[in-house]
Design an enzyme around this catalytic site. Structure first.
Site, PDB file in Angstrom:
ATOM      1  N   GLU A   1      -3.432   7.474  -4.045  1.00 11.39           N
ATOM      2  CA  GLU A   1      -3.231   6.169  -3.436  1.00 11.39           C
ATOM      3  C   GLU A   1      -3.002   5.084  -4.493  1.00 11.39           C
ATOM      4  O   GLU A   1      -3.693   5.055  -5.497  1.00 11.39           O
ATOM      5  CB  GLU A   1      -4.500   5.848  -2.623  1.00 11.39           C
ATOM      6  CG  GLU A   1      -4.530   4.527  -1.940  1.00 11.39           C
ATOM      7  CD  GLU A   1      -5.873   4.305  -1.229  1.00 11.39           C
ATOM      8  OE1 GLU A   1      -6.048   4.783  -0.100  1.00 11.39           O
ATOM      9  OE2 GLU A   1      -6.748   3.643  -1.833  1.00 11.39           O
TER      10      GLU A   1
ATOM     11  N   TYR B   1       0.863  -1.181   0.000  1.00  9.00           N
ATOM     12  CA  TYR B   1       0.000   0.000   0.000  1.00  9.00           C
ATOM     13  C   TYR B   1       0.894   1.223   0.000  1.00  9.00           C
ATOM     14  O   TYR B   1       1.840   1.321   0.780  1.00  9.00           O
ATOM     15  CB  TYR B   1      -0.896   0.022   1.256  1.00  9.00           C
ATOM     16  CG  TYR B   1      -1.709   1.301   1.340  1.00  9.00           C
ATOM     17  CD1 TYR B   1      -2.996   1.350   0.824  1.00  9.00           C
ATOM     18  CD2 TYR B   1      -1.165   2.458   1.882  1.00  9.00           C
ATOM     19  CE1 TYR B   1      -3.731   2.528   0.849  1.00  9.00           C
ATOM     20  CE2 TYR B   1      -1.890   3.646   1.905  1.00  9.00           C
ATOM     21  CZ  TYR B   1      -3.168   3.668   1.389  1.00  9.00           C
ATOM     22  OH  TYR B   1      -3.874   4.834   1.418  1.00  9.00           O
TER      23      TYR B   1
END
Ligand code: GDP
Ligand code: MN
Length: 380
Positions: free
Chosen positions: A189, A101
């Site tokens: 993101e 992530y």
């Protein structure tokens, strides 16, 4: 404003972040053609503005163009968390060995953009934060310096990357940072950023949220807005230049000024009810704008009473009072209302409301109590 995965990834790619080859399709036939062109296995990915599409069945791995066509057929039109899938992204499949992530948000407490990274990628980061908070790495960035090389390398080390993956990661983190800053984003993101069998890195999923207040600087990005997936009332408010946020309560609030709107919401809560919205109608508050705001508030079936809280500075209260009455002519309703006007010409303003039998109050406290009583069906 949220961007779709394919839009976010295209922006990332402009800044040197490697993304899979792919194209969007709106029909199963088109999906097959794209898969054919790409060659080899592909992923068929629903483009809706929510996370967790994988779990919801909105992401499928297809081994052949025919399979891609079948999956596109299934996914197009599918309902995912209340949103209908209109578009699918057909991407060349990745050879996933590890999912990372990597995201950037603004940390208001430190007043800086902050990188958030985790080697537990793929799943939603909120989930990791709950179940495994030690697995989350943070790195604040000085906005004047940007993401410095050593900071990016530290992140790579902490993520467990080694060798040439570190070099690739540094480029990706710096590219993501530039994409974030140059687009005036509030979130950028990559989840997951994957390590492939050959050791290369690839941004398999992308998400961006842009600051609406900065969109005037980015007409190209503003055009990407998906009108269908925006809340109807928020869209109308945006077009009318009203700052509006829908909430879940029963007292509609019509206020001039953002700070005053916050105070109004607080006092509504203080007297035991909940605001149905945040709404700043701005200065001037001409009848037309008040009418639009009124329509937006009344479109919410939960609203049981409306509280007007107007501070007249340059805006004159008598003008606002006339605006309210004119708006009510245009938008007739049985929902009870109360107004509190204070500031320039408030006496004239109240006289106008009194003459029309429109309930008013001296203080904000009194107005809020009256609105709460009205919402309960009591008379004031
Ligand atoms: P999300 O569920 O909405 O976050 O959608 P993602 O694009 O992140 O996809 C969810 C998951 O599907 C990823 O974490 C991967 O495990 C898997 N996935 C996505 N793309 C590929 C791919 O190209 N190949 C493989 N094998 N899995 C993929
Ligand atoms: Mn994802």
């Amino acid at each position: 404003m949220k961007l779709h995965e394919y839009q976010s990834k295209r922006i990332f790619a402009k800044y040197g972040v490697p993304i899979p080859k792919g194209e969007v399709a709106v029909s199963p036939t088109q999906a097959r053609e794209i898969a054919q062109l790409l060659g080899g296995p592909v992923v068929v990915k629903s483009q809706v503005l929510v996370g967790g599409r994988g779990k919801a069945g909105g992401i499928k791995l297809a081994k052949s163009p025919e399979e891609a066509e079948n999956y596109a057929e299934q996914i197009l039109g599918m309902d995912i968390k209340g949103l209908t899938v209109e578009t699918v992204l057909i991407d060349q499949a990745a050879d996933i060995r590890k999912e990372i992530y990597l995201g950037i948000v603004i940390d208001r407490a430190v007043g800086k953009p902050v990188f958030i990274a985790s080697s537990e990628g793929g799943v939603e980061i909120e989930e990791v934060a709950k179940t495994n908070p030690e697995a989350i790495i943070r790195q604040a960035v000085d906005p004047l310096l940007g993401l410095v090389d050593y900071q990016a390398r530290n992140l790579a080390f902490e993520l467990g990357l080694r060798g040439k993956a570190i070099v690739a990661f540094v480029r990706i983190a710096q590219g993501l940072y530039k994409a974030f800053i140059n687009s005036d984003a509030s979130l950028a993101e990559i989840n997951p950023l994957v390590v492939q069998g050959d050791g290369s890195l690839l941004a398999v999923d992308g998400k961006m949220v842009l600051d609406d207040n900065a969109l005037f600087r980015h007409p190209d990005l503003a055009e990407m807005r998906d009108l269908q997936e925006e809340d109807e009332s928020e869209r109308i408010a945006r077009l009318a230049d009203l700052s509006f946020v829908k909430l879940d309560g029963e007292i509609g609030c019509m206020v001039n000024g953002a700070g005053l709107a916050m105070a109004t919401m607080d006092i509504v809560k203080h007297y035991g009810s909940e605001p149905a919205n945040f709404l700043d109608i701005g200065g001037g508050a001409k009848a037309e704008k008040v009418a639009t705001a009124l329509r937006i508030i009344l479109a919410d079936p939960k609203v049981k009473a409306i509280l007007f809280n107007i501070f007249g500075g340059i805006t004159r209260c008598d003008e606002v009072a006339k605006g309210i009455l004119e708006a009510l002519n245009e938008v007739p309703t049985d929902i009870p209302m109360v107004a509190r006007l204070v500031g320039t010409n408030y006496e004239e303003g109240r006289a106008i409301l009194d003459a029309a039998n429109f309930p008013s109050a001296q203080s904000l406290g009194e107005a809020a109590q009256k609105a709460v009583a009205l919402a309960k069906g009591e008379t004031i």
